[in-house]
Design a protein around this motif. Sequence first.
Motif, short mmCIF file in Angstrom:
data_model
loop_
_atom_site.label_atom_id
_atom_site.label_comp_id
_atom_site.label_asym_id
_atom_site.label_seq_id
_atom_site.Cartn_x
_atom_site.Cartn_y
_atom_site.Cartn_z
N ILE A 11 0.86 -1.19 0.00
CA ILE A 11 0.00 0.00 0.00
C ILE A 11 0.90 1.24 0.00
O ILE A 11 1.96 1.24 0.63
N ILE A 12 0.47 2.24 -0.72
CA ILE A 12 1.16 3.54 -0.69
C ILE A 12 0.19 4.54 -0.09
O ILE A 12 -0.96 4.65 -0.54
N LEU A 13 0.62 5.26 0.94
CA LEU A 13 -0.18 6.36 1.51
C LEU A 13 0.52 7.65 1.11
O LEU A 13 1.71 7.84 1.40
N ALA A 14 -0.22 8.52 0.42
CA ALA A 14 0.40 9.76 -0.08
C ALA A 14 -0.24 10.99 0.57
O ALA A 14 -1.42 10.99 0.94
N GLY A 15 0.56 12.03 0.67
CA GLY A 15 0.10 13.32 1.19
C GLY A 15 0.57 14.43 0.25
O GLY A 15 1.07 14.19 -0.85
N ALA A 16 0.42 15.66 0.73
CA ALA A 16 0.63 16.84 -0.12
C ALA A 16 2.03 16.91 -0.72
O ALA A 16 2.25 17.50 -1.78
N GLY A 17 3.01 16.29 -0.06
CA GLY A 17 4.38 16.30 -0.59
C GLY A 17 4.50 15.61 -1.93
O GLY A 17 5.39 15.91 -2.73
N LEU A 18 3.56 14.68 -2.21
CA LEU A 18 3.59 13.99 -3.51
C LEU A 18 3.33 14.98 -4.64
O LEU A 18 3.88 14.86 -5.74
N SER A 19 2.51 16.00 -4.38
CA SER A 19 2.14 16.96 -5.44
C SER A 19 2.92 18.26 -5.37
O SER A 19 2.70 19.16 -6.19
N GLY A 68 3.57 21.91 -8.16
CA GLY A 68 3.20 23.31 -7.88
C GLY A 68 2.01 23.46 -6.96
O GLY A 68 1.47 24.56 -6.78
N ILE A 69 1.56 22.36 -6.36
CA ILE A 69 0.42 22.44 -5.42
C ILE A 69 1.00 22.67 -4.01
O ILE A 69 1.78 21.85 -3.53
N PRO A 70 0.63 23.78 -3.36
CA PRO A 70 1.22 24.04 -2.04
C PRO A 70 0.85 22.97 -1.02
O PRO A 70 -0.26 22.41 -1.09
N THR A 71 1.77 22.68 -0.11
CA THR A 71 1.43 21.74 0.97
C THR A 71 0.65 22.53 2.02
O THR A 71 0.30 23.69 1.82
N TYR A 72 0.35 21.87 3.13
CA TYR A 72 -0.52 22.50 4.14
C TYR A 72 0.25 23.14 5.28
O TYR A 72 -0.13 24.17 5.80
N VAL A 87 4.98 5.43 2.80
CA VAL A 87 4.35 6.67 3.28
C VAL A 87 5.06 7.83 2.60
O VAL A 87 6.25 8.07 2.86
N VAL A 88 4.36 8.48 1.67
CA VAL A 88 5.02 9.43 0.76
C VAL A 88 4.50 10.85 0.97
O VAL A 88 3.31 11.13 0.79
N GLY A 89 5.38 11.75 1.40
CA GLY A 89 5.05 13.17 1.39
C GLY A 89 3.90 13.56 2.29
O GLY A 89 3.02 14.33 1.89
N THR A 90 3.90 13.02 3.52
CA THR A 90 2.86 13.44 4.46
C THR A 90 3.48 13.69 5.83
O THR A 90 4.40 12.99 6.26
N SER A 91 2.95 14.72 6.50
CA SER A 91 3.46 15.04 7.85
C SER A 91 2.91 14.06 8.87
O SER A 91 3.29 14.10 10.04
#
Length: 286
Positions: free
Chosen positions: A21-29, A33-37, A231-235
């Motif tokens: 399983i891959i869990l992705a967050g804002a860091g993936l995008s 050019g999509i700002p993270t949170y 776990v990709v690009g999530t706080s």
Amino acid sequence: MPPSSDVDAFRSALRSAKSVIILAGAGLSAASGIPTYRGDGGLWKSNNPSELASPNAFQVDPSRVWQFYHRRREMCLRAQPNAAHKALAALSLPSVLSRVAPAASSPPLLITQNFDSLSLRAVDSLPPDNQATAREHVLEMHGSVFTTRCMSCQHVQRSYDTPLSSALANPDGHPIPVSGLPRCGGEGWAGGNRYGRCGGLLRPNVVWFGEVPEHMGEIARRLNWCDLLLVVGTSSLVHPAAGFARTVESRNGKVAIFNTERSSNDDDADFLFLGPCEDTLPTVLA
Ligand code: BV8
Ligand code: ZN
């Protein structure tokens, strides 16, 4: 034991994994050019989520909430999938899957917290025969900014048309009367099932704070069998997604974190690859 950053050891774990399983967050995008949170320039640094990303906020001021989401929807529409999105989408290709994860019974499940639909759009670059399977393995657990839900008939509609109401295209930001906000069956309606043309007020079909994330049954089932979680690009601060790593570890599964900085889950992880995921993911999945 501190997490390993050994690429060969990770590849060996991936080769023997049966359910990935891959869990992705804002860091993936971020590279798209999509700002993270929560990082520098993060969205929640300059906006108060409780005033914009909650059912009550929409109840109190639907015009302000729609203008906030219209701007983000336009940004997501202009954005393109980056190398990390594409590397993950390619895992649905039999030729890639048999090479990197030969023991896996099915393509990895990508659970994304992002609502930009870039992981779905990355599938468009795959050969047409593989696209349907690839799309089935993407779960947008916090919804999509390209779907709306009718507050009256609950009809959910995906549309990449823009604007969803001409008033939203008007950038002078004055409050838009509710009658000028996206309506069920109104402007920007993507056609398809005309059942839901009741004229009701539409809302962005994203999961706000306090709301139940989507696909939780399927996610819980798949986490039960997961023996390798990326776990990709999530706080890892937003629940329930923040608890997925602990769930996998509790069942002796392995966890690999891909982030540009240390995050709250990585002490217990088996692997930690620090760096931009648009570089690290294509490298380890090559
Ligand atoms: C729910 C949509 C019940 C709207 C979002 C338990 C404990 C504490 C709190 C709670 C809890 N349970 C529930 C809560 C309340 C709440 C919550 O978690 N609050 C937190 C903030 C304290 N959770 C909820 O309300 C959830 N609902 O729990 O319902 C339930 C649960 C299960 C079953 C039944 C019922 C609903 C949460 C969804 C909220 N909606 N977004 C909008 O965005 O407008 S949240 C928002 O945060 C986004 O979805 C986002 O994806 C998500 C997580 O943020 P991240 O993606 O991690 O982004 P962030 O900026 O934080 O981090 C980016 C990371 O990337 C960083 O680490 C950075 O270093 C890294 N990075 C940057 N660039 C790169 C990179 N990494 C690699 N490469 C790069 N290039
Ligand atoms: Zn309706």
